[in-house]
Design a protein around this motif. Structure first.
Motif, short mmCIF file in Angstrom:
data_model
loop_
_atom_site.label_atom_id
_atom_site.label_comp_id
_atom_site.label_asym_id
_atom_site.label_seq_id
_atom_site.Cartn_x
_atom_site.Cartn_y
_atom_site.Cartn_z
N ALA A 842 -3.04 13.74 39.08
CA ALA A 842 -2.75 13.00 37.86
C ALA A 842 -1.32 12.47 37.87
CB ALA A 842 -2.98 13.89 36.64
N THR A 843 -0.39 13.30 38.37
CA THR A 843 1.00 12.85 38.47
C THR A 843 1.15 11.71 39.46
OG1 THR A 843 1.70 15.11 37.98
CG2 THR A 843 3.36 13.61 38.86
N VAL A 844 0.46 11.80 40.58
CA VAL A 844 0.52 10.73 41.58
C VAL A 844 -0.03 9.43 40.99
CG1 VAL A 844 -0.33 9.95 43.81
CG2 VAL A 844 0.42 12.32 43.51
N LEU A 845 -1.14 9.52 40.27
CA LEU A 845 -1.72 8.32 39.66
C LEU A 845 -0.77 7.72 38.62
CD1 LEU A 845 -5.45 9.41 39.20
CD2 LEU A 845 -4.50 7.89 40.94
N MET A 846 -0.09 8.59 37.88
CA MET A 846 0.87 8.10 36.89
C MET A 846 1.98 7.30 37.58
SD MET A 846 4.17 8.85 35.68
CE MET A 846 4.42 10.58 36.04
N LEU A 847 2.50 7.83 38.69
CA LEU A 847 3.55 7.13 39.41
C LEU A 847 3.02 5.83 40.00
CD1 LEU A 847 6.38 6.99 40.61
CD2 LEU A 847 5.54 8.33 42.55
N VAL A 848 1.81 5.85 40.55
CA VAL A 848 1.24 4.64 41.14
C VAL A 848 1.05 3.55 40.09
CG1 VAL A 848 -0.83 3.69 42.24
CG2 VAL A 848 0.15 5.83 43.06
N SER A 849 0.61 3.92 38.90
CA SER A 849 0.43 2.92 37.85
C SER A 849 1.76 2.30 37.44
CB SER A 849 -0.24 3.57 36.63
OG SER A 849 0.61 4.52 36.02
N THR A 850 2.81 3.13 37.35
CA THR A 850 4.12 2.59 37.00
C THR A 850 4.65 1.68 38.08
OG1 THR A 850 4.57 4.62 35.73
CG2 THR A 850 6.45 3.21 36.26
N LEU A 851 4.51 2.10 39.35
CA LEU A 851 4.98 1.27 40.45
C LEU A 851 4.20 -0.04 40.55
CD1 LEU A 851 5.60 3.90 43.28
CD2 LEU A 851 7.30 2.72 41.88
N TYR A 852 2.93 0.01 40.22
CA TYR A 852 2.11 -1.20 40.26
C TYR A 852 2.65 -2.24 39.27
CZ TYR A 852 -1.93 -4.27 39.66
OH TYR A 852 -2.75 -5.36 39.57
N ILE A 853 2.97 -1.78 38.08
CA ILE A 853 3.53 -2.70 37.09
C ILE A 853 4.91 -3.17 37.51
CG2 ILE A 853 4.40 -2.80 34.72
CD1 ILE A 853 2.04 -1.16 33.86
N GLU A 854 5.70 -2.27 38.12
CA GLU A 854 7.02 -2.66 38.61
C GLU A 854 6.91 -3.78 39.66
OE1 GLU A 854 10.25 -1.74 38.29
OE2 GLU A 854 10.04 -0.31 36.65
N VAL A 855 6.01 -3.60 40.61
CA VAL A 855 5.87 -4.58 41.68
C VAL A 855 5.42 -5.93 41.12
CG1 VAL A 855 4.56 -5.16 43.75
CG2 VAL A 855 5.47 -2.86 43.46
N ARG A 856 4.43 -5.91 40.24
CA ARG A 856 3.96 -7.17 39.64
C ARG A 856 5.07 -7.86 38.86
NH1 ARG A 856 -1.12 -8.56 38.46
NH2 ARG A 856 -0.54 -9.01 36.30
N SER A 857 5.84 -7.08 38.12
CA SER A 857 6.90 -7.66 37.30
C SER A 857 8.04 -8.19 38.16
CB SER A 857 7.42 -6.63 36.30
OG SER A 857 6.39 -6.17 35.46
N ASN A 858 8.39 -7.45 39.23
CA ASN A 858 9.48 -7.90 40.09
C ASN A 858 9.13 -9.19 40.83
OD1 ASN A 858 11.22 -5.83 39.39
ND2 ASN A 858 10.49 -4.48 41.02
N ARG A 859 7.85 -9.39 41.13
CA ARG A 859 7.44 -10.59 41.83
C ARG A 859 7.60 -11.84 40.97
NH1 ARG A 859 1.62 -10.47 43.89
NH2 ARG A 859 2.29 -12.49 44.71
N VAL A 860 7.62 -11.65 39.66
CA VAL A 860 7.71 -12.81 38.77
C VAL A 860 8.99 -13.58 39.00
CG1 VAL A 860 7.98 -13.46 36.35
CG2 VAL A 860 6.21 -11.84 37.00
N GLY A 861 10.10 -12.85 39.26
CA GLY A 861 11.37 -13.53 39.45
C GLY A 861 11.38 -14.48 40.63
N SER A 862 10.59 -14.20 41.65
CA SER A 862 10.58 -15.07 42.83
C SER A 862 9.86 -16.39 42.57
CB SER A 862 9.91 -14.35 44.00
OG SER A 862 8.54 -14.06 43.69
N PHE A 863 9.11 -16.48 41.47
CA PHE A 863 8.40 -17.72 41.16
C PHE A 863 9.13 -18.55 40.12
CE2 PHE A 863 4.81 -14.75 42.22
CZ PHE A 863 4.63 -15.24 43.49
N ALA A 864 10.39 -18.18 39.83
CA ALA A 864 11.15 -18.94 38.83
C ALA A 864 11.38 -20.36 39.32
CB ALA A 864 12.49 -18.25 38.56
#
Length: 883
Positions: A842-864
């Motif tokens: 459950a802890t691993v899944l929690m971290l994976v979900s947070t990192l998934y959102i981080e990665v998606r959000s960080n990619r947004v800046g490259s499309f500015a």
């Protein structure tokens, strides 16, 4: 014990008091030698004089406390203060040697943040130079009367005082934190050292827990000792955030994980003390991914869960910190420290040979000449007056360029392989780099405030998870009678909940998008601007400044019957001489060419203009000296009233002048003595990327309009050239804002695009987009209070459709992030309640979900979108790039 004899003589008593005072003064570091002349000291104090300090105030919430602050400041020795509430400014007069920090401390007692203005800082620097000279003269006097050791001690004390001066303690008050900072775990406490220490203790705990053949007698007690540093030292940042949130009546986002770590450790310790789990020969055979009811009946330890959860959380936070790029930190590295030495080039009247000296950046003044070597950082905004080189302007998000004499350079740029001589135009907080820094800092503050609600909403998930975990524990205990399995299920609920993912699902994508755009020369006000851009359905361009190239040329000159063609052009050039508008520059250039080419003496070489005036419609008025025939038929110079005006519609002209006004480009009418004498038409080409930009907006389903002062036939012809759907013609500058408001009242959601000349239109539009800021505004600080929501540093139009695509993309990412975060939390809790989810998984899944959102959000800046043309031609934004 002897007693001191009683002194009855008043002179003896006075001498004793003076002696004690001198001893106390000497202990305090005051020179009490007899050689010091009291009159000289008094004169020095008078000569020190007073100076004024100006403070910018923030946090001045009410005018009622102004009187209290002024009264508190007046209690300081020699301080006189006046506070101007509307402008949040304080003017303070005090001794030149007075430490401004004392004034700042008084403001701080009332919750007001005071910062010295740049001019005050410069006066203090200038005064320090004066004090240096006085100090050197005083040293020479003291050398005749004091020992060398005392002089050296005074020098050390003086240097220490200078190092502790106000200039060294100043800070940027813009980098404020949001009120929800307590809901997040402090980044400063999550260090690599804490992670490696926790990992070192956790590895043996995990190995012994999951491999029975590694277990030995008293192994469980050894694991309790090894896991204690992890639980209480490694997880301390999460515990601290939990305590801080509880003290403020809020739930920290990591409270569920903190409670799960502590509960797992204390439950395991209690199990060893009160059940057979603590027996010497006890052996465990745990499963990796699921819960075993048989194992739960015999007992279960959760030291591995507490250690693994701590290490996973620490690793995740460090990884997130590494992947995030803070634009303010990057700009800080490019901002030149005020003590940095630069090479100043000066010339003296007696010695024409230039002299190079090394001075601090803070002592540079406008007009100074400095040398910047190859590979060095440009410390100021200025103009190249010697040399040529390639300038890397990546810090400003604009296109790298070749610069030579008369080209502009900006602070934060990196010089190429040749030395440049630069004349200073702006320094310190007046540079473009400083303005971009302030804009991004203010944007972060606004974004933090806007994200407050989202973060607090996410924090409500924590108490909900506590209630669900408690209910889950009770149900499992009642149904199965197995407390260990019930606790494991509840622990999985707490370990799997991800409020951080929910909190950053919207804010992180917005922040990364805004900073990504700023790195490419496009400044966006806030996340609300991106949401508004996504809702825009109509784009209105101002023709001049947005679609036209800005360089205009006289196309035709038509004189009325009986009028002199050259005289019409010369009068127009004389009236437009005082203006910097592209139309005026084109008229002046054409008039000078006509003057140089004329071969008649009937027109004077210089036409004098007096009583110059520019009305609200943009028409030029003035009194000009022209050759006028008198009653005898002779020509003589007389002053007549002349007007250079632009027609609004076809009814204002007739005859050949009306035909000329609609047959070409932008028409201007020349009138003197109450009669229209001729029409001048001007032509300006559309920007190279204007047609592509308008076409891209039309393909996106956005309606395009163009504002123009020209008559409708002229404006429509220009609109057809660039491809806009609708033309709003004959609109005078004073009426443009009302026109935009009228379009909006019909239900359109408008984005207004133009330069600084249409800033009033930015106020009434849904979104104001100012382009070409570095070319059209006088100083960088002008955009700090701009009415525009988006400021593009360069004047290209092609990034406009990319900006709308970028806003749509960010909003799609935000919406999908929110849906994913809520969906994950629901499914994770459901699986934990069902008893099929191990707490560690459950802890691993929690971290994976947070990192998934981080990665998606960080990619947004490259499309500015990009503001410079070279990158814009190479970048193609596809709608499916972010899925």
């Amino acid at each position: 014990m002897s007693q001191e004899p009683h002194l009855t003589d008043p002179d003896e008593q006075l001498g004793r008091v003076i002696s004690q005072a001198k001893e106390a003064a000497a202990l305090a570091g005051v020179d009490t030698r007899a050689g010091v002349d009291p009159e000289e000291n008094a004169q020095a104090l008078v000569h020190a004089g007073k100076t004024s300090f100006a403070f910018e105030l923030s946090g001045l919430s009410s005018a009622t406390i102004v009187g209290e602050i002024e009264e508190a400041l007046s209690q300081l020795n020699g301080v006189d203060a006046r506070i101007v509430y509307p402008s949040s400014t304080a003017w303070v007069s005090a001794s030149s040697t007075f430490d401004p920090q004392s004034i700042v401390d008084v403001f701080a007692r009332f919750g007001v943040d005071a910062q010295l203005t740049d001019s005050s800082l410069r006066r203090r620097v200038a005064w320090s130079d004066v004090e240096d000279g006085r100090f050197r003269r005083s040293v020479r006097r003291h050398r005749r009367r004091a020992s060398k050791e005392q002089v050296e001690q005074e020098e050390r004390q003086f240097e220490l005082a200078r190092r502790q001066g106000f200039l060294e303690r100043q800070s940027d008050h813009r980098r404020r934190q949001a009120s929800t900072q307590v809901l997040f775990t402090a980044r400063e406490l999550i260090t690599k050292k804490r992670f490696w220490v926790s990992l070192a203790f956790s590895i043996p705990v995990l190995i012994v827990s999951y491999y029975p053949w590694m277990q030995f007698d008293y192994w469980q007690w050894v694991l309790a000792a090894l896991s204690a540093p992890v639980v209480f030292y490694g997880a301390w940042p999460f515990h601290r955030a939990t305590i801080g949130g509880a003290r403020r009546g809020m739930s920290a986002l990591d409270s569920a994980s903190s409670v799960a770590i502590l509960l797992g450790w204390f439950w395991s310790l209690a199990a060893m003390l009160f059940s057979r789990v603590g027996d010497i020969g006890y052996r465990a055979d745990p499963t990796w991914a699921s819960l075993s009811p048989d194992q739960a009946r015999t007992g279960m330890l959760f030291f591995d869960v507490s250690c693994g959860m701590t290490c996973i959380l620490l690793a995740g936070r460090l990884l997130i910190r590494h992947t995030r790029n803070n634009l303010l930190d990057d700009l800080d590295r490019l901002r030149t420290d005020h003590n940095t030495k630069v090479t100043l080039v000066t010339r003296h009247r007696k010695n024409p040979k230039p002299v190079e000296t090394s001075v601090a950046v803070q002592k540079l003044n406008v007009g100074d000449d400095i040398l910047v070597g190859p590979g060095d950082l440009v410390p100021v905004d200025g103009v190249v007056i010697g040399g040529s080189s390639t300038i890397n302007t990546e810090a400003l998000g604009i296109e790298p360029r070749e610069v030579s004499v008369n080209d502009k350079v900006y602070a934060g740029s990196i010089n190429g392989d040749s030395r440049l001589k630069i004349r200073v135009s702006h320094t310190g907080h007046r540079t473009w780099l400083a303005e971009i820094y302030r804009w991004v800092a203010d944007t972060n503050v606004n974004q933090n405030m806007a994200d407050d609600l989202a973060t607090r909403t996410a924090s409500t998930l924590v108490p909900v998870s506590f209630m669900i975990a408690a209910a889950d524990f009770a149900l499992w205990a009642l149904i199965t009678g197995n407390l260990t399995q019930a606790f494991a299920s509840a622990l999985a609920v707490l370990g799997g909940v991800a409020p951080v993912a929910l909190a950053v699902s919207a804010s992180l994508a917005m922040r990364q998008g805004i900073e990504g755009a700023a790195r490419r020369g496009i400044l966006i006000r806030s996340g609300n601007t991106l949401r508004a851009l996504d809702e825009v359905d109509t784009v209105i361009f101002n023709r001049v400044g947005a679609l036209s190239s800005g360089e205009m040329h006289v196309e035709t000159v038509t004189a009325d019957r009986g009028e002199n063609l050259d005289l019409v052009l010369r009068v127009a050039g004389a009236l437009a001489l005082e203006s910097d508008h592209p139309v005026s520059r084109a008229l002046v250039r054409a008039a000078r060419e006509a003057r140089d080419a004329q071969h008649t003496s009937t027109i004077p070489n210089w036409i004098e203009v007096s009583h110059y005036e520019l009305d609200e419609d943009g028409n030029f008025h003035g009194m000009v000296e022209l050759p006028i025939q008198n009653s005898d038929g002779e020509e003589e110079l007389r002053q007549v009233e002349a007007i250079l005006w632009r027609p609004k519609n076809l009814s204002e002209l007739d005859g050949r002048l009306a035909q000329a006004a609609v047959s070409g480009g932008t028409p201007l009418v020349v009138r003197w003595k109450g009669k229209d004498r001729g029409v001048i038409t001007l032509h300006d080409d559309a920007k190279d990327d204007a047609i592509d930009a308008v076409d891209a907006l039309e393909q996106m389903g956005l309606e395009t309009m163009m504002l123009s002062r020209d008559t409708y036939p002229v404006a429509r012809r220009y609109g057809d050239t660039v491809g806009v759907s609708h033309v709003l013609a004959g609109i005078q500058p004073a009426n443009k804002a009302q026109t935009v408001r009228s379009v909006r009242t019909h239900g359109a959601r408008i984005a207004m695009v133009g330069d600084d000349s249409v800033r009033r239109c930015f106020r009434v539009a849904n979104v104001g987009i100012q382009i070409g800021a570095m070319s059209h505004v006088q100083t960088a600080s002008a955009i700090e209070h701009s009415e525009a929501d988006v400021v593009m540093l360069e004047g290209n139009v092609k990034p406009i459709p990319q900006l709308f695509q970028f806003a749509r993309k960010i909003n799609r990412v935000v919406h999908s992030n929110i849906a994913f975060a809520w969906g994950y939390n629901f499914l994770a809790m459901l699986a934990a309640i069902a008893g099929v989810l191990h707490p560690m998984i459950a802890t691993v899944l929690m971290l994976v979900s947070t990192l998934y959102i981080e990665v998606r959000s960080n990619r947004v800046g490259s499309f500015a979108p990009v503001s410079n043309k070279a990158e814009a031609d190479n970048q193609r934004i596809e709608g499916s790039q972010v899925a």
